[in-house]
Design an enzyme around this catalytic site. Structure first.
Site, PDB file in Angstrom:
ATOM      1  N   TYR A 181      57.655  44.416  58.204  1.00  0.00           N
ATOM      2  CA  TYR A 181      58.309  43.840  57.023  1.00  0.00           C
ATOM      3  C   TYR A 181      57.911  42.390  56.825  1.00  0.00           C
ATOM      4  CZ  TYR A 181      61.509  41.442  60.212  1.00  0.00           C
ATOM      5  OH  TYR A 181      62.027  40.644  61.185  1.00  0.00           O
ATOM      6  N   SER A 222      59.820  38.377  65.275  1.00  0.00           N
ATOM      7  CA  SER A 222      59.716  37.898  63.906  1.00  0.00           C
ATOM      8  C   SER A 222      58.818  36.669  63.949  1.00  0.00           C
ATOM      9  CB  SER A 222      61.106  37.542  63.374  1.00  0.00           C
ATOM     10  OG  SER A 222      60.980  36.973  62.098  1.00  0.00           O
ATOM     11  N   HIS A 235      45.077  25.168  22.501  1.00  0.00           N
ATOM     12  CA  HIS A 235      44.901  24.917  23.935  1.00  0.00           C
ATOM     13  C   HIS A 235      46.249  24.945  24.648  1.00  0.00           C
ATOM     14  CE1 HIS A 235      44.565  22.283  27.501  1.00  0.00           C
ATOM     15  NE2 HIS A 235      43.421  22.937  27.661  1.00  0.00           N
ATOM     16  N   ARG A 258      37.221  39.402  26.664  1.00  0.00           N
ATOM     17  CA  ARG A 258      37.623  39.326  28.082  1.00  0.00           C
ATOM     18  C   ARG A 258      39.028  39.891  28.196  1.00  0.00           C
ATOM     19  NH1 ARG A 258      37.856  32.914  27.693  1.00  0.00           N
ATOM     20  NH2 ARG A 258      39.702  32.726  26.440  1.00  0.00           N
ATOM     21  N   CYS A 271      58.837  35.792  58.884  1.00  0.00           N
ATOM     22  CA  CYS A 271      59.954  35.187  58.161  1.00  0.00           C
ATOM     23  C   CYS A 271      59.688  33.753  57.729  1.00  0.00           C
ATOM     24  CB  CYS A 271      61.220  35.268  58.997  1.00  0.00           C
ATOM     25  SG  CYS A 271      61.126  34.283  60.493  1.00  0.00           S
ATOM     26  N   LYS A 319      31.767  35.728  30.759  1.00  0.00           N
ATOM     27  CA  LYS A 319      31.335  35.705  29.361  1.00  0.00           C
ATOM     28  C   LYS A 319      29.984  36.406  29.211  1.00  0.00           C
ATOM     29  CE  LYS A 319      32.530  31.899  27.236  1.00  0.00           C
ATOM     30  NZ  LYS A 319      32.442  30.425  27.139  1.00  0.00           N
ATOM     31  N   MET A 361      35.155  24.217  30.527  1.00  0.00           N
ATOM     32  CA  MET A 361      33.779  23.752  30.370  1.00  0.00           C
ATOM     33  C   MET A 361      33.465  23.703  28.887  1.00  0.00           C
ATOM     34  SD  MET A 361      32.379  24.404  33.626  1.00  0.00           S
ATOM     35  CE  MET A 361      33.072  25.311  34.961  1.00  0.00           C
ATOM     36  N   ARG A 407      26.750  27.779  26.193  1.00  0.00           N
ATOM     37  CA  ARG A 407      28.138  28.052  26.598  1.00  0.00           C
ATOM     38  C   ARG A 407      28.220  28.251  28.101  1.00  0.00           C
ATOM     39  NH1 ARG A 407      29.568  33.332  23.164  1.00  0.00           N
ATOM     40  NH2 ARG A 407      31.675  32.507  23.388  1.00  0.00           N
ATOM     41  N   GLY A 429      38.685  26.564  28.285  1.00  0.00           N
ATOM     42  CA  GLY A 429      38.717  25.140  27.977  1.00  0.00           C
ATOM     43  C   GLY A 429      38.220  24.257  29.110  1.00  0.00           C
TER      44      GLY A 429
END
Ligand code: ADP
Ligand code: MG
Ligand code: MG
Length: 896
Positions: free
Chosen positions: A864, A777, A468, A352, A844, A26, A107, A96, A105
């Site tokens: 992979y 693997s 909210h 934002r 895996c 902010k 704080m 703020r 929401g």
């Protein structure tokens, strides 16, 4: 000297948007907007370092903070031309919070700080509006008492409701100056009565009280919960922004609102938002009054009558459109904006990167790339892989019958079915018991977050599209219907009523968050179609990723789903799942009960055709793609019943000898099955079992090669190997069986023999294993268990304690422990490749579908990852993002 305080406003700023770590999101963006020359009320930011200092020094501030704040405050006074604490010309401020990553929401903000019994009179005189002054004062007392003094809103609402009732007034805007003055007096009396101290009158004491409260709120339960959910480290801390007030509650030419530069649900490139005339701060999102649309088109779409901002305030609206356009091109992303109009003058209070649904994230990323605002690579980095989950699940079947209970706003898309619950704790409890629930509330607040997370969907009776509930639900990917105004909730009775019809807690309902409908019972769902933006972005991801993505699958359905989602093979086919089928379990048990090898072979001969046909099906579905088949892994006792009664019943139905069955069961019992006779230890003790499996795999491969004309690529994997000589034995067993099969068939296929690396010793001696193995693997589920010495099935009892105490930052079974388990993987990779350069390696475990673990696999250079079918798209995107970080340093921002 450390600079603890950064000023902004009046066309310049000490900080800028790149300083989010120090100034919070902010604060950094307020500074940036000021420097861009946008109208931002001047103020200053106390840095996140002060928060860190505060918690590192027994909740004390750095010595020079006070002086720096005084200096910054004096600067603000200079720009605004007002003085903090002055009776004639008082400066009022908001206090703020603002962390690095936006925590909406989480704080609490205090507005109108600096008001007291004297300055309120000054404000009244100065503005010529007594009603406004007292309206501001009562808001301040409520907020300050709540946030700083810990006195709940409900106390104040009660007093307000009494006044409204007595005066016969239903909306706050109808209350007069005199009314508010009386209410303020009652509020102050209330505070003194409840807290034993009068409401603080000294503006400087108020300021420091509020600053302290912001820092304190960093450690409240809901902030902690949000951080855990979104992976935000506690060490980041929050900044505090102190900003001169502008007033949207100064009559009909004043207003306050929120806007998104594009639609956060659908991604459509249209300004989207809500505002309220003669209102302040949270009024728009609090659901106290129903907000109005910003645009005429928006109003018409929603079928509203109240004028849009475009119609009610055309001049300011024109300026606003220009400003938000500038902001979007400046930040090159969809913006979520807060603004206030004070007597016809526009003020920007926040911008934002906006939270968005997965659908919207995809569309915005693809559109921005098409508009040339961002590159394709940046487009890829804009979508959070885990969020794709929202798109991969079923939606309501358009052909299914819908019995509509009521409609509200389509606050967050998606469909969900579940039992009605009215309470967040209850939702969490029910979800822990495996129940799907829909949380139904008048409106939600930050205290409900854990329940919203636990619920499949959310319904609120009050609140708009930016309430909210709506914002949080969209962020979490939970379907939500907000503002379903017909719903009357009776918490005590545990019911809600819609036009006389009563629905009880526990009853099943379905919601369609895309349409805003609440429906009776369970409604049929259909599989999602993954086309359009989804396909486009996944195509881009596939172009940049290096890691291949496979799926863990053994059933034909899973294999088909996996292919549909773009899997490039099967990384783990667990053959024991094939043994449990009703048609086979009898033969499996017969094999287990056999006294000797001949008996076992006879039983195995019955299982073999089933195994073979399973593999034929799998190889056909995965035509030409690699399929890793893991030979039998669990201990044999998992295949026979556990209780005496079950064993008697089984013996009777199968014509088995009950005593023999019980005896064998006792034989097989183990103190510690996880470390017992399982994995390749079965293959070593009963080679005929593995021989049968290898035979089935290869015979199936030969058959599919004939019928399809494409040879399958079987990879035969031996589980739980620890020793080089084990691997050697298993390798020979596999090769000898293959030789026999190929000779009999007069044909052959290529196949690989490898092992799962899931024991620390296997990782450490990977060089020995690699002499006999063609692939590794990493079975990271077992590797995590065996590295930590923690059984996954028993970890539930203490893992949460460890996380609460911050000893474990994450559940190591969900997120790979990159230090310990990670070291073993690094070592195994190094030593394995040293023996056999270029040998294939993959992962895996569950971790194969976790984005941060996938990033680790990219770093280590595995070939992979393999994950559950529904996570394949997530893994494809995560693999692309990991490749981008490695190649070009393009990283995904945390706060999107
Ligand atoms: P949150 O992070 O919960 O959005 P904010 O600090 O942004 O909290 O503020 C809460 C509300 O108060 C917002 O609607 C915001 O626009 C408004 N607000 C904050 N500071 C000011 C100010 N200086 N003047 C007017 N309104 C303000
Ligand atoms: Mg805000
Ligand atoms: Mg294992």
């Amino acid at each position: 000297m450390t600079k603890w305080v950064y000023g902004f406003g009046g066309g310049s700023a000490d900080g800028d948007a790149s300083m989010k770590n120090l100034l919070g999101g902010k604060g950094a963006n307020l500074a940036e907007m000021s420097s861009l020359g946008l109208p931002v009320p001047p103020g200053f930011t106390i840095t996140t370092e002060v928060c860190t200092y505060y918690y590192g020094h027994g909740e004390a501030y750095p010595a020079d903070l006070q002086a720096q704040v005084a200096e910054a405050l004096a600067k603000v006074e200079g720009v605004v031309g007002k003085t903090f604490g002055s009776v004639e010309n008082p400066l009022l401020v908001s206090v703020r919070s603002g962390a690095r990553a936006s925590m909406p929401g989480m704080m609490d903000t205090v507005l109108n700080l600096g008001l007291n019994d004297e300055t309120v009179e000054g404000l009244a005189k100065l503005s010529g509006d007594r009603r406004f002054a007292y309206d501001s004062y009562r808001r301040f007392i409520t907020m300050y008492s709540n946030v700083v003094l810990g006195l709940g809103h409900d106390h104040f609402e009660e007093v307000l409701d009494e006044h409204k009732e007595r005066l016969g007034v239903s909306v706050d805007t109808e209350l007069t100056a005199e009314n508010w003055e009386k209410i303020v007096a009652d509020y102050k009396a209330l505070v003194e009565r409840e807290l034993g101290k009068p409401f603080p009158q000294d503006p400087h004491a108020q300021l420091w009280g509020a600053v302290g409260a912001v820092f304190e709120s960093w450690m409240n339960d809901r902030a902690k919960f949000y951080r855990r959910m979104h992976d935000i480290p506690e060490s980041w801390g929050t900044a505090v922004n102190v900003q001169s007030m502008v007033f949207g509650n100064m009559g009909e030419t004043s207003a306050t609102g929120v806007a998104f530069t594009r639609n956060p649900s659908t991604g459509e490139n249209k300004l989207y938002g809500e505002f309220l005339i003669n209102a302040q701060g949270e009024d728009v999102v609090a659901g106290i009054r129903t907000p109005q649309s910003l645009t005429k088109a928006g109003r018409e779409e929603m079928g509203e009558t109240a004028l849009s901002m475009e119609e009610a305030m055309p001049v300011v609206f024109g300026q606003f459109v220009e400003v938000v356009g500038r902001l979007e091109s400046h930040y090159r992303d969809m913006q979520d904006i807060e603004f206030t109009v004070e007597q016809g003058r526009l003020w920007m209070l926040q911008t934002r990167n906006g939270k968005r649904t997965a659908k919207s994230a995809l569309k915005i990323a693809v559109d921005l790339a098409a508009e040339g605002v961002i590159s394709k690579e940046e487009g890829i980095s804009r979508v959070e892989p885990a969020a794709l989950d929202q798109l991969l699940h079923p939606t309501l079947d358009p052909k299914a019958e819908r019995k509509i209970i009521t409609t509200g706003l389509p606050a967050s898309p998606g469909a969900a079915t579940g039992k009605i619950v009215f309470d967040a704790d209850e939702a969490e409890r029910a979800a822990q018991n495996g129940d799907a629930v829909i949380l139904v509330r008048d409106e939600t607040s930050p205290e409900d977050i854990h329940g919203m997370h636990a619920a499949r969907g959310i319904v609120t009776a009050r609140g708009g599209m930016t309430s909210h509930a709506a914002v949080v639900a969209r962020g979490m990917g939970r379907p939500c219907v907000s503002g379903a105004g017909d719903i009357r909730i009776d918490d005590k009775a545990g019911t809600f009523t819609v036009r006389g019809r009563v629905f009880k807690a526990g009853e099943i309902i379905t919601i369609d968050g895309g349409k805003g409908e609440v429906l009776e019972g369970a409604v049929a769902m259909i599989e999602p179609e993954l086309t359009g933006d989804f396909q486009t972005l996944m195509g881009w991801a596939d172009e940049v990723r290096r890691l291949k993505v496979r799926a863990n699958a053994e059933t034909p359905l899973d294999a088909k789903t996996a292919r549909g989602f773009g899997a490039e093979g099967i990384g783990l086919c667990r053959t024991e799942h094939m043994f449990f089928d009703d048609t086979r379990i009898a033969a499996v048990r017969e094999m287990i009960l056999a006294d000797n090898e001949a008996g076992r072979r006879a039983a195995l001969a019955k299982i073999a055709p089933f195994q073979k046909s399973d593999f034929v099906e799998l190889f056909t579905i995965m035509s030409g793609l690699p399929v890793t088949v893991r030979l039998l892994d669990p201990p044999l006792h998992e295949f026979i019943p556990h209780t005496e009664a079950e064993m008697d019943a089984l013996a009777a139905s199968q014509g088995l000898d009950a005593e023999k069955l019980k005896h064998r069961a006792k034989d097989l019992q183990e103190t510690n099955p996880m470390l017992g006779h399982r994995g390749c230890r079965l293959g070593v003790a009963y080679p005929e079992i593995y021989e049968m499996q290898v035979r089935a795999v290869l015979e199936a491969a030969l058959e599919v090669k004939k019928t399809l004309g494409v040879a399958p690529i079987p990879e035969i994997m031996h589980p739980l190997v620890a020793l080089g000589l084990e691997m050697k034995y298993l390798r020979e067993l596999t090769d000898n069986t293959a030789k026999a099969v190929f000779e009999e068939a007069g044909d052959s296929v290529d196949y690989l023999v490898g092992t799962m690396v899931e024991l620390p010793r296997a990782a450490l001696r990977a060089g020995d294993l690699a002499e006999h193995a063609e692939f590794f693997s990493f079975g990271t589920n077992d590797l995590t268990q065996t590295t930590f010495g923690i059984s996954r099935d028993d970890s539930g009892r203490f893992l949460q304690v460890y996380m609460d105490k911050g000893i474990f930052e994450n559940d190591p079974f969900v997120r790979l422990d990159q230090n310990g388990v990670g070291d073993l993987i690094r070592i195994a990779e190094e030593r394995g490749h040293a023996t056999k350069p270029g040998m294939k390696m993959g992962i895996c475990g569950e971790h194969g579908g976790d984005p941060s673990s996938i990033a680790f696999c990219e770093e280590v250079g595995l070939d992979y990852v393999s994950c559950s079918p529904y996570r394949v798209p997530i893994a494809r995107l995560a693999a692309a993002q990991a490749a981008l970080v490695a190649k070009s340093g393009i990283a995904r921002e945390k706060d999107r």
